[in-house]
Design an enzyme around this catalytic site. Structure first.
Site, PDB file in Angstrom:
ATOM      1  N   ARG A  26      45.526  90.449   6.247  1.00 51.89           N
ATOM      2  CA  ARG A  26      46.884  90.350   5.705  1.00 51.89           C
ATOM      3  C   ARG A  26      47.068  89.080   4.866  1.00 51.89           C
ATOM      4  O   ARG A  26      48.155  88.490   4.874  1.00 51.89           O
ATOM      5  CB  ARG A  26      47.940  90.353   6.815  1.00 51.89           C
ATOM      6  CG  ARG A  26      48.041  91.634   7.583  1.00 51.89           C
ATOM      7  CD  ARG A  26      49.121  92.537   7.003  1.00 51.89           C
ATOM      8  NE  ARG A  26      48.989  93.861   7.572  1.00 51.89           N
ATOM      9  CZ  ARG A  26      49.703  94.313   8.603  1.00 51.89           C
ATOM     10  NH1 ARG A  26      50.629  93.561   9.129  1.00 51.89           N
ATOM     11  NH2 ARG A  26      49.504  95.508   9.049  1.00 51.89           N
ATOM     12  N   ARG A  30      53.695  88.203   3.827  1.00 49.31           N
ATOM     13  CA  ARG A  30      54.994  87.520   3.781  1.00 49.31           C
ATOM     14  C   ARG A  30      54.971  86.040   4.108  1.00 49.31           C
ATOM     15  O   ARG A  30      55.962  85.357   3.887  1.00 49.31           O
ATOM     16  CB  ARG A  30      55.974  88.237   4.710  1.00 49.31           C
ATOM     17  CG  ARG A  30      56.435  89.565   4.127  1.00 49.31           C
ATOM     18  CD  ARG A  30      57.077  90.430   5.167  1.00 49.31           C
ATOM     19  NE  ARG A  30      56.074  90.799   6.154  1.00 49.31           N
ATOM     20  CZ  ARG A  30      56.316  91.567   7.223  1.00 49.31           C
ATOM     21  NH1 ARG A  30      57.530  92.004   7.450  1.00 49.31           N
ATOM     22  NH2 ARG A  30      55.355  91.867   8.054  1.00 49.31           N
TER      23      ARG A  30
HETATM   24  O1  CP3 Z   1      45.018  92.403   4.627  1.00 51.91           O
HETATM   25  C1  CP3 Z   1      45.604  92.519   3.525  1.00 51.91           C
HETATM   26  O2  CP3 Z   1      46.092  91.547   2.916  1.00 51.91           O
HETATM   27  C2  CP3 Z   1      45.584  93.874   2.840  1.00 51.91           C
HETATM   28  C3  CP3 Z   1      46.736  94.680   2.956  1.00 51.91           C
HETATM   29  C4  CP3 Z   1      47.027  95.406   4.275  1.00 51.91           C
HETATM   30  C5  CP3 Z   1      48.345  95.682   4.714  1.00 51.91           C
HETATM   31  N1  CP3 Z   1      48.280  96.449   5.829  1.00 51.91           N
HETATM   32  C6  CP3 Z   1      49.562  95.236   4.027  1.00 51.91           C
HETATM   33  C7  CP3 Z   1      50.846  95.303   4.738  1.00 51.91           C
HETATM   34  C8  CP3 Z   1      46.154  95.975   5.201  1.00 51.91           C
HETATM   35  C9  CP3 Z   1      44.639  95.930   5.250  1.00 51.91           C
HETATM   36  C10 CP3 Z   1      46.960  96.642   6.167  1.00 51.91           C
HETATM   37  C11 CP3 Z   1      46.383  97.414   7.281  1.00 51.91           C
HETATM   38  C12 CP3 Z   1      47.276  97.972   8.312  1.00 51.91           C
HETATM   39  N2  CP3 Z   1      48.522  98.509   8.159  1.00 51.91           N
HETATM   40  C13 CP3 Z   1      46.892  98.129   9.659  1.00 51.91           C
HETATM   41  C14 CP3 Z   1      45.557  97.760  10.226  1.00 51.91           C
HETATM   42  C15 CP3 Z   1      45.474  96.322  10.590  1.00 51.91           C
HETATM   43  C16 CP3 Z   1      46.201  95.949  11.845  1.00 51.91           C
HETATM   44  O3  CP3 Z   1      47.256  95.298  11.733  1.00 51.91           O
HETATM   45  O4  CP3 Z   1      45.699  96.291  12.930  1.00 51.91           O
HETATM   46  C17 CP3 Z   1      47.979  98.729  10.334  1.00 51.91           C
HETATM   47  C18 CP3 Z   1      48.033  99.068  11.805  1.00 51.91           C
HETATM   48  C19 CP3 Z   1      48.996  98.976   9.367  1.00 51.91           C
HETATM   49  C20 CP3 Z   1      50.289  99.651   9.585  1.00 51.91           C
HETATM   50  C21 CP3 Z   1      51.391  98.746   9.200  1.00 51.91           C
HETATM   51  N3  CP3 Z   1      51.781  98.494   7.900  1.00 51.91           N
HETATM   52  C22 CP3 Z   1      52.231  97.999  10.064  1.00 51.91           C
HETATM   53  C23 CP3 Z   1      52.131  97.974  11.578  1.00 51.91           C
HETATM   54  C24 CP3 Z   1      53.143  97.317   9.236  1.00 51.91           C
HETATM   55  C25 CP3 Z   1      54.326  96.492   9.658  1.00 51.91           C
HETATM   56  C26 CP3 Z   1      53.929  95.080   9.753  1.00 51.91           C
HETATM   57  C27 CP3 Z   1      55.156  94.205   9.783  1.00 51.91           C
HETATM   58  O5  CP3 Z   1      54.985  93.126  10.337  1.00 51.91           O
HETATM   59  O6  CP3 Z   1      56.224  94.584   9.261  1.00 51.91           O
HETATM   60  C28 CP3 Z   1      52.811  97.601   7.894  1.00 51.91           C
HETATM   61  C29 CP3 Z   1      53.460  97.036   6.672  1.00 51.91           C
HETATM   62  C30 CP3 Z   1      52.608  96.077   5.888  1.00 51.91           C
HETATM   63  N4  CP3 Z   1      51.333  96.348   5.490  1.00 51.91           N
HETATM   64  C31 CP3 Z   1      52.979  94.794   5.371  1.00 51.91           C
HETATM   65  C32 CP3 Z   1      51.884  94.314   4.641  1.00 51.91           C
HETATM   66  C33 CP3 Z   1      51.783  93.039   3.853  1.00 51.91           C
HETATM   67  C34 CP3 Z   1      54.331  94.140   5.505  1.00 51.91           C
HETATM   68  C35 CP3 Z   1      55.214  94.822   4.515  1.00 51.91           C
HETATM   69  C36 CP3 Z   1      56.215  93.938   3.775  1.00 51.91           C
HETATM   70  O7  CP3 Z   1      55.854  93.231   2.808  1.00 51.91           O
HETATM   71  O8  CP3 Z   1      57.404  94.012   4.134  1.00 51.91           O
END
Ligand code: CP3
Length: 347
Positions: A26, A30
């Site tokens: 990530r 943010r």
């Molecule tokens: O690592 C990176 O920088 C690449 C981008 C990336 C994101 N999500 C961006 C994201 C990657 C590789 C992911 C993978 C992802 N997404 C996983 C696997 C990794 C892990 O955490 O185990 C999972 C389970 C998800 C599903 C997901 N997407 C969740 C649980 C969330 C909410 C997180 C939150 O704190 O709100 C997301 C949204 C998300 N994906 C964000 C980002 C930067 C936040 C969105 C925003 O900008 O508001």
């Protein structure tokens, strides 16, 4: 510079004799003010669909901190949208409004042509490579099991009881679902490599809720099928398993170069158990809320513990948290980059 000679790619193959590589899960997110500024202009899903914005946010953390690898900006759930899932990202985590409730729902899922339905991801990769040709780019996807968890539960969950129940209650439909996902993900990752990704990572975020036998059947078996298909792509294959320790035996047999390690375990013990594979990890993201001195001490402790640094890629043991102080990330990168390898060789 030739990307294949980079510290990241060399470490994936266990032959990095230079500076230790670091990137963090990530890393475009943010905690970065410049990412938040982009998010003022676009929703998360708009951002994921814009090749130009994808390239912009992927570059941000690499430029600011000098990370040794970039990762595609997208989400593991993005591939599910053309398959028929109604995915949204309200604050508080992702949601699927039409979750799978019965075997019939599995039949309704579409097999998709990834080039046709996800062109913005592939175009995003091409743009990233135009602006950052010298930094290795990691493409990624969720594992079939982790994606099935979201498809069935419809949102995040602590134990994903509904998906686990579905898999045991409807084994034939479950197999059909996991095979379809493995097939789509395999083609999706191949397309990412064809567009310019120089490594691929599969996220098994929820494998840790499974019994050892179910992990072998529902996670490792399908992930192996995907990785075997990717072998001819000749890029390093990374597998991040959240809660890795119960499954070390099963992971030894996975056809991949690197195992991503969560923060709960001793990374050197994992490296020993997986002899022959590289490891990536595993600082607890919570450590970054301490002082820079604390960050340096904890990161150094991990590095000091490793028998073989040629096959280590430093990372966090899970994604970085939104309010993480930037000074901590800076201190972490400097610690890893300045780490004197001799200090552990002589002990
Ligand atoms: O690592 C990176 O920088 C690449 C981008 C990336 C994101 N999500 C961006 C994201 C990657 C590789 C992911 C993978 C992802 N997404 C996983 C696997 C990794 C892990 O955490 O185990 C999972 C389970 C998800 C599903 C997901 N997407 C969740 C649980 C969330 C909410 C997180 C939150 O704190 O709100 C997301 C949204 C998300 N994906 C964000 C980002 C930067 C936040 C969105 C925003 O900008 O508001």
């Amino acid at each position: 510079m030739d990307v294949t000679a980079s510290s990241f790619i060399s470490a994936c193959y266990g032959r990095n004799e230079g500076r230790l590589p670091i990137w963090i899960m990530r890393q475009a997110g943010r905690y970065l003010p410049e990412y938040r500024a982009v998010r003022e202009r676009a929703t998360f899903q708009e951002l994921c669909r814009s090749p130009q914005l994808i390239a912009e946010v992927v570059r941000q953390p690499v430029e600011r901190f000098g990370f040794d690898a970039a990762i595609l900006f997208s989400d593991i759930l993005t591939v599910l949208e053309p398959m028929g899932a109604d995915v949204s990202f309200p604050s508080g985590g992702p949601q699927i409004k039409n979750p799978i409730k019965s075997p019939d729902d599995v039949n309704r899922l579409k097999d998709v042509d990834v080039e046709e339905t996800l062109p913005f991801v592939l175009e995003g990769i091409r743009r990233i490579k135009q602006v950052m040709p010298q930094v290795p780019l990691i493409g990624f996807a969720g594992s079939p099991f982790t994606l099935a968890c979201y498809l069935i539960e419809g949102k995040g969950s602590k134990n994903f009881d509904a998906p686990k129940r579905f898999l045991h209650e409807h084994p034939r439909a479950a197999e059909q679902l996991l095979e379809l996902l493995a097939d789509v993900i395999g083609r999706y990752l191949q397309a990412q490599v064809a567009a310019g990704a120089e490594a691929v990572q599969i996220f098994e975020s929820w494998g840790g809720i499974l019994s050892r036998d179910d992990f072998t059947d529902w996670s490792a078996r399908l992930v192996n099928r995907i990785f075997t298909r990717l072998k001819s792509a000749r890029v390093p294959r990374l597998f991040f398993v959240n809660n890795v320790s119960p499954y070390l035996d099963a992971l030894k047999d996975i056809d991949c170069e690197v195992i991503g390690v969560d923060y709960r375990v001793d990374m050197n013990q994992v490296a020993r158990a997986l002899s022959g594979k590289s490891v990536q990890g595993n600082l607890d993201p919570a450590v970054l809320f301490g002082t820079p001195e604390h960050v340096v001490e904890r990161a150094t402790r991990i590095l000091d513990s490793m028998d073989n640094l040629d096959s280590v890629i430093f990372n966090l043991g899970h994604g970085i948290q939104p309010k993480t102080p930037l000074e901590s990330v800076q201190a972490l990168v400097e610690t890893v980059h300045n780490y004197r390898r001799q200090s552990c060789r002589t002990t």
